[in-house]
Design a protein around this motif. Sequence first.
Motif, PDB file in Angstrom:
ATOM      1  N   UNK A 115      42.430  38.983  42.260  1.00 57.38           N
ATOM      2  CA  UNK A 115      43.625  38.249  42.660  1.00 57.38           C
ATOM      3  C   UNK A 115      43.339  37.339  43.847  1.00 57.38           C
ATOM      4  N   UNK A 116      42.595  37.877  44.828  1.00 53.30           N
ATOM      5  CA  UNK A 116      42.265  37.053  46.000  1.00 53.30           C
ATOM      6  C   UNK A 116      41.375  35.872  45.603  1.00 53.30           C
ATOM      7  N   UNK A 117      40.388  36.118  44.711  1.00 47.31           N
ATOM      8  CA  UNK A 117      39.529  35.023  44.269  1.00 47.31           C
ATOM      9  C   UNK A 117      40.329  33.976  43.509  1.00 47.31           C
ATOM     10  N   UNK A 118      41.281  34.413  42.690  1.00 46.08           N
ATOM     11  CA  UNK A 118      42.118  33.482  41.947  1.00 46.08           C
ATOM     12  C   UNK A 118      42.991  32.659  42.883  1.00 46.08           C
ATOM     13  N   UNK A 119      43.535  33.295  43.909  1.00 42.08           N
ATOM     14  CA  UNK A 119      44.358  32.563  44.873  1.00 42.08           C
ATOM     15  C   UNK A 119      43.526  31.531  45.636  1.00 42.08           C
TER      16      UNK A 119
ATOM     17  N   UNK B 136      50.542  35.480  35.532  1.00 36.52           N
ATOM     18  CA  UNK B 136      49.413  34.913  34.796  1.00 36.52           C
ATOM     19  C   UNK B 136      49.625  35.003  33.286  1.00 36.52           C
ATOM     20  N   UNK B 137      50.247  36.067  32.805  1.00 33.21           N
ATOM     21  CA  UNK B 137      50.459  36.223  31.371  1.00 33.21           C
ATOM     22  C   UNK B 137      51.700  35.486  30.871  1.00 33.21           C
ATOM     23  N   UNK B 138      52.507  34.965  31.795  1.00 31.62           N
ATOM     24  CA  UNK B 138      53.633  34.085  31.445  1.00 31.62           C
ATOM     25  C   UNK B 138      54.537  34.676  30.370  1.00 31.62           C
TER      26      UNK B 138
ATOM     27  N   UNK C  92      52.967  41.849  39.881  1.00 29.49           N
ATOM     28  CA  UNK C  92      53.617  40.545  39.943  1.00 29.49           C
ATOM     29  C   UNK C  92      52.653  39.421  39.583  1.00 29.49           C
ATOM     30  N   UNK C  93      51.419  39.533  40.071  1.00 35.33           N
ATOM     31  CA  UNK C  93      50.411  38.498  39.781  1.00 35.33           C
ATOM     32  C   UNK C  93      50.062  38.482  38.289  1.00 35.33           C
ATOM     33  N   UNK C  94      49.891  39.673  37.673  1.00 36.79           N
ATOM     34  CA  UNK C  94      49.567  39.741  36.247  1.00 36.79           C
ATOM     35  C   UNK C  94      50.720  39.212  35.396  1.00 36.79           C
TER      36      UNK C  94
ATOM     37  N   UNK D 242      40.929  48.144  43.330  1.00 41.25           N
ATOM     38  CA  UNK D 242      40.013  47.350  44.161  1.00 41.25           C
ATOM     39  C   UNK D 242      39.534  46.109  43.423  1.00 41.25           C
ATOM     40  N   UNK D 243      39.148  46.277  42.145  1.00 44.42           N
ATOM     41  CA  UNK D 243      38.670  45.130  41.353  1.00 44.42           C
ATOM     42  C   UNK D 243      39.780  44.115  41.146  1.00 44.42           C
ATOM     43  N   UNK D 244      40.982  44.578  40.783  1.00 44.13           N
ATOM     44  CA  UNK D 244      42.088  43.660  40.557  1.00 44.13           C
ATOM     45  C   UNK D 244      42.498  42.949  41.847  1.00 44.13           C
TER      46      UNK D 244
END
Length: 297
Positions: free
Chosen positions: A58-62, A35-37, A30-32, A52-54
């Motif tokens: 996502x948390x850093x972006x939020x 972001x890609x609109x 959902x987040x991707x 884990x990386x994604x």
Amino acid sequence: MDNLTPSDLFSPSKARQQRAQAQDWAHIDSWLSYKYSGRTVPTFERNEETLKVLRELSMANERADEERTVLERVEREALKELDEVVRNDNDERILSQLKSSLTQEGEQALHAIASTAVALNTPTAAPETLAHALIQHTTTSQNLTNQLAHIETLQTYLATQTSLLRTQLDELQTNPAFSTPHQLQRQTIEQTRQTKHLRTKIREYEDRLSSLQFSQNRTMTPGSANIGSAEVMGEMLEQQKVLDELRERVEGLERQVAEFAGLPADREMARKEVGKLEVRLDEVRRRRDELFEGLVG
């Protein structure tokens, strides 16, 4: 949930873990998509490390979105407060008189100092404060430039390695040398059958060996009970050594006897034959000496 195995149905912890991972993947998808609109999301390998990386990204972006939202709200409130501040007519009059008293160069210098103080966000327009702020911003800019160059170099290296890995993966997938042989299943079945047959043979031979050992133990005499002891083995080695020495002596005697081959069996006749040979030997020696003396003369 599609990755659940039959064994996971009987393990509540594994089932909870699978459900948690499915929820995380749904959140990441959902987040991707947001972001890609509407653009196509690039394909990637779905494993625990990628998740884990994604999730961290996502948390850093939020958190960054929340901080930007808070900053924008503070700026709006500050602008609103500045708009609500009532200007002092006396200050405006003093500023107008100051501008009218300055030369063109002085007005440009004042505008430059004021613009610099606003751009550097310093509390005062003192030259020392502006100089320290400018040095700090220059140092930060240089550090960020170096880090950006390092990141670009790392990105280029990762792109090269990714291309190399994709080439190797394509080679592994398309090269017939790395494909599974067609007769592998038949060979596996044949080897399994041979393994079972050999196991049966091993058990059969073990049974035979046990029977022979049992029979040997029953027929073993008291004197042969210690046949495998260390003392008996030592005696056998000594006897073998003596036997080897006797064999060497016999072979030496046989070589000595072979030197007398061709002589008569009778002792007297053999002596006469040896005497004749000695006479011939003396003649050959004299002949040799005469030839040698002739050569020397």
